[in-house]
Scaffold this active site. Structure first.
Site, mmCIF file in Angstrom:
data_model
loop_
_atom_site.group_PDB
_atom_site.id
_atom_site.type_symbol
_atom_site.label_atom_id
_atom_site.label_comp_id
_atom_site.label_asym_id
_atom_site.label_seq_id
_atom_site.Cartn_x
_atom_site.Cartn_y
_atom_site.Cartn_z
ATOM 1 N N SER A 302 5.940 0.417 -5.606
ATOM 2 C CA SER A 302 6.810 0.690 -4.476
ATOM 3 C C SER A 302 8.283 0.566 -4.872
ATOM 4 O O SER A 302 8.737 1.305 -5.736
ATOM 5 C CB SER A 302 6.439 -0.241 -3.331
ATOM 6 N N ASP A 530 0.081 7.721 1.800
ATOM 7 C CA ASP A 530 0.830 6.472 1.682
ATOM 8 C C ASP A 530 1.859 6.416 2.804
ATOM 9 O O ASP A 530 2.664 7.338 2.961
ATOM 10 C CB ASP A 530 1.528 6.424 0.323
ATOM 11 N N HIS A 558 -1.089 2.094 0.714
ATOM 12 C CA HIS A 558 0.138 2.025 -0.080
ATOM 13 C C HIS A 558 -0.193 1.691 -1.523
ATOM 14 O O HIS A 558 -0.804 0.662 -1.799
ATOM 15 C CB HIS A 558 1.053 0.956 0.524
#
Length: 588
Positions: A302, A530, A558
Site C-alpha cells: 500500500s 482493491d 487490499h
C-alpha cells in the site's frame, strides 16, 4: 566509528530501559525523538476532533470529513533536485527480460551481515558516518533482534540534529541469502510490528531464505513519534461528525482542523518538517548500507509501494528485488487520487453487499440496490441518534465511528461476516460490535488506548508529501458532486483537502519524476477490487516505472501477496528467492 557514537550526547529526557540481568530486552523501547543540544520535544496539545486521514491497512484509519481522502496519499510534485551519488552496483536486468519473463542478477538484494567497505564507499558525501554505522542487535520481544539506526533529521545538514529509528529483525529460519526490508503501509504503519508478523507476511520459503527486517519510519511508532494529542482527544476527534450539513458545522470542522494542525506544530517542533516520504526513503538507503547490502531487497504494501517507488527514484542503482503490493500511482493529483479511492471503495462495498444479499437474510435489504442505499441511510441515522456501546471507553457509536467500522470490512473478505453481524446488532439498537470493527481500523483498544501513533503521523507525512496548493479548492459543490457521482456511499466523506489545507510545515525535498530509470525489474501487484489502492493505480505505476512488471490478482480486498492464491505466492517467491521475473501482465 558508528554514527550513533559520533552524534553527541542523547537529548535530555530521552532514556532507554536498563538491560536485564541476562542481557535481553523484554520489549523494544521508543527511540529518542530528536537529538539536538538543549532541545526536546513534548507530547500533548489542543483538542482536534475531526479531519481526514487514512491507512494502508485496517490497523490505521480515518478521522472525519474526508475520512478516506488522504488514504495513503503519496504524490508530491516539486522542483528538480540534484541527487547524491548512491554509488555503483551490478548491472540491472534488461527491459527485454522483464517483458518475456526471466531471471534477475542474483547479486540483487543480497549481501553480508556487516557493512563491507564498498558499501560505505558509495555513501553520499557527508553521510559516511551514517552509512558506516554498526547496528548493535540485541534480543527483544522474546524471539527477535532489535537495534536502532541513527539518521540525520535534515539530510541537507548531516552534522545537525539526529534521530534514531527502531529496527526489528526476524532471523531467517534457514541459511540467509540477505535481508528483506518490509513496510506495511500507512503512512504510519509500524514496520517493527510488521516484521514481528513475518510468518504471516511472507511465505515459509521466503522466511527461510531472508532475515525479515522492519523499521518504524521517522515520526512513526517507536522512531521519534509525532504525537499531537492524547488518546482521549483522539477519541473525540475520530468520533465527531464526518458529514457537516450546514455552514455552522462547516465552520466547526475548519476550526478543529486548525486546532489539530497547531497542536502538531507545537508538539512535534522541528521534526514536523522532516517526516516526508523522500526522507524516509533516504533513511532506507542508510539502513541498506548498515545491513551490509549492496542493493536493497524490499517488500512494500500500500503506502509502502510509494515509499519503495520513491527509493527506486532516488537510488535506482541500489534497487535489488522489489515487490510493490497494492500500488499507489504517484503521478495523480489530489482530486484524481480521491476519485480513484471513491470508486475503489464503492466497488468493494458493492462486492460485499452482493455477497450479503446472496447469502440471504442480509440486514441491509433483499436486493443489491436497496442494500447499497441502506448504508448511507444508516450512517445518516447515526448522525441524528448514535447507538449505545458497552464495554468501551466510548459510550456511543457516532457516524464517525460507524463509518470506520464499515470501512474496515472492505479491506478483506474475512471481515464481511463480522460486518453483517455488526449491522444486525445495530438494527437491534446495539453499536458495540461495529465499534469493535472501528477500533480495529484505528488500532485502538476498548480501554481507549491506541497502539502507536498512526492515526496522527498519517497527517504529518501526507501533508508534506501531498500539500494542498493555494490554487486547489477541493471543497466546492462541483467537486463534491463529482465524488458523490462516483461513490454515492463514500463520496461525501472523500471530498475535501482536510488538514493539509492548514498544515504548518512544508517538505524539505520533493520528487517529480518517478520513472526510476536504471533500476532492475520491480514487481507491481494489483488487486482488481482493491478498495484503498484501486487496481488502475497498479497498472499506472507499472507503466510509470521504466522497469515495472505488472502482476494482477483477480479478487477482493487490499493487497495480494499472502492473502490471495498460489499463483501470486509463486510469482513473488520465485522472484525473491531466485530472481525469476514473471511475465509482465501475468494474471492470477
Amino acid at each position: 566509528m558508528s554514527a550513533a557514537s559520533s552524534a553527541g550526547p542523547r537529548p535530555i529526557g530521552t532514556t532507554r530501559p536498563e538491560p536485564r540481568a541476562d542481557g535481553r530486552k523484554d520489549t523494544l523501547p521508543v527511540a529518542p525523538r530528536l537529538t539536538t543540544p538543549g532541545r526536546s520535544a513534548r507530547p500533548g496539545g489542543v483538542i482536534p476532533r475531526r479531519g481526514p486521514a487514512g491507512a494502508a491497512r485496517p490497523r490505521a484509519g480515518a478521522a472525519a470529513v474526508a475520512a478516506l481522502a488522504l488514504l495513503l496519499a503519496g504524490c508530491t510534485p516539486g522542483a528538480d533536485e540534484e541527487e547524491p551519488d548512491p554509488g555503483t552496483s551490478a548491472p540491472a536486468a534488461t527491459q527485454e527480460s522483464q517483458d518475456a519473463g526471466g531471471t534477475q542478477d542474483p547479486a540483487g538484494g543480497t549481501g553480508s551481515a556487516e557493512a563491507p567497505d564498498e558499501v560505505v564507499a558509495g555513501a553520499p558525501e557527508g553521510l559516511e558516518e551514517f552509512y558506516g554505522q554498526d547496528l548493535a542487535w540485541s534480543e527483544c520481544e522474546t524471539s527477535f533482534e532489535c537495534a536502532f539506526l541513527t539518521v540525520p533529521v535534515d539530510y541537507a545538514e548531516p552534522e545537525g540534529a539526529t534521530i534514531e529509528l527502531a529496527l526489528l529483525r526476524s532471523a531467517a529460519t534457514g541459511d540467509p541469502q540477505g535481508s528483506l526490508v518490509v513496510n506495511p503501509g500507512g503512512p504510519g504503519g509500524s514496520g517493527v510490528d510488521y516484521a514481528m508478523m513475518a510468518g504471516a507476511v511472507v511465505s515459509p520459503e521466503v522466511a527461510r531464505a531472508y532475515d525479515v527486517v522492519g523499521f518504524d519510519p521517522r515520526g512513526v511508532g517507536r522512531s521519534a513519534p509525532v504525537t499531537c494529542v492524547d488518546d482521549d482527544q483522539l477519541d473525540e476527534f475520530l468520533g465527531s461528525d464526518p458529514s457537516p450539513d450546514d455552514p455552522a458545522e462547516e465552520a466547526e470542522v475548519e476550526a478543529l482542523l486548525e486546532e489539530f494542525a497547531t497542536a502538531c506544530a507545537e508538539n512535534a517542533g522541528e521534526l514536523l518538517e522532516h517526516v516526508s516520504t523522500v526522507e524516509a526513503a533516504r533513511d532506507m538507503d542508510v539502513l541498506r548500507a548498515a545491513l551490509g547490502e549492496e542493493r536493497l531487497t524490499y517488500l512494500g504494501a500500500s503506502y509502502g509501494t510509494f515509499l519503495g517507488t520513491t527509493y527506486a527514484t532516488l537510488f535506482p542503482d541500489r534497487v535489488g528485488r522489489f515487490v510493490l503490493d497494492g500500488a499507489i500511482d504517484p503521478t495523480l493529483s489530489a482530486v484524481e487520487m480521491g476519485l480513484g479511492q471513491a470508486a475503489g471503495f464503492e466497488r468493494a462495498t458493492r462486492a460485499y453487499v452482493e455477497d450479503c444479499v446472496a447469502g440471504g437474510d442480509c440486514p441491509l435489504g433483499e436486493d443489491v440496490e436497496t442494500a447499497m442505499a441502506a448504508i448511507p441511510q444508516f450512517l445518516a441515522g447515526l448522525d441524528q441518534a448514535p447507538l449505545p456501546v458497552s464495554g468501551d471507553e466510548v459510550s456511543e457509536l457516532t457516524e464517525g465511528w460507524g463509518m470506520l467500522g464499515i470501512v474496515v470490512a472492505m479491506y478483506a473478505e474475512d471481515f464481511w461476516p463480522i460486518l453483517t453481524q455488526a449491522l444486525e446488532r445495530a438494527q437491534q439498537g446495539d453499536g458495540t460490535l461495529l465499534m469493535f470493527l472501528a477500533n480495529t481500523y484505528a488500532s485502538r483498544g476498548a480501554d481507549g488506548v491506541y497502539q502507536g501513533n498512526g492515526m496522527q503521523s498519517i497527517y504529518a507525512v501526507n501533508c508534506l508529501d501531498r500539500p494542498s496548493e493555494e490554487t486547489d479548492d477541493l471543497d466546492t459543490e462541483a467537486v463534491r458532486a463529482r465524488f458523490e457521482e462516483v461513490s454515492p456511499t463514500w463520496g461525501r466523506y472523500l471530498a475535501g483537502d482536510g488538514a493539509c489545507g492548514v498544515w504548518p510545515a512544508e517538505a524539505a525535498e520533493t520528487v517529480d519524476d518517478y520513472s526510476a530509470t536504471g533500476a532492475g525489474p520491480i514487481l507491481v501487484l494489483g488487486t482488481t477490487r482493491d478498495p484503498a489502492t484501486p487496481y488502475e493505480w497498479a497498472v499506472d505505476l507499472a507503466d510509470v516505472l521504466d522497469s515495472g512488471v505488472l502482476v494482477t490478482y483477480e479478487g477482493d480486498g487490499h493487497t495480494a501477496y499472502g492473502r490471495s492464491n498460489d499463483c501470486i505466492t509463486d510469482a513473488v517467491d520465485d522472484y525473491l528467492l531466485e530472481g525469476t521475473v514473471p511475465q509482465d501482465g501475468l494474471t492470477c
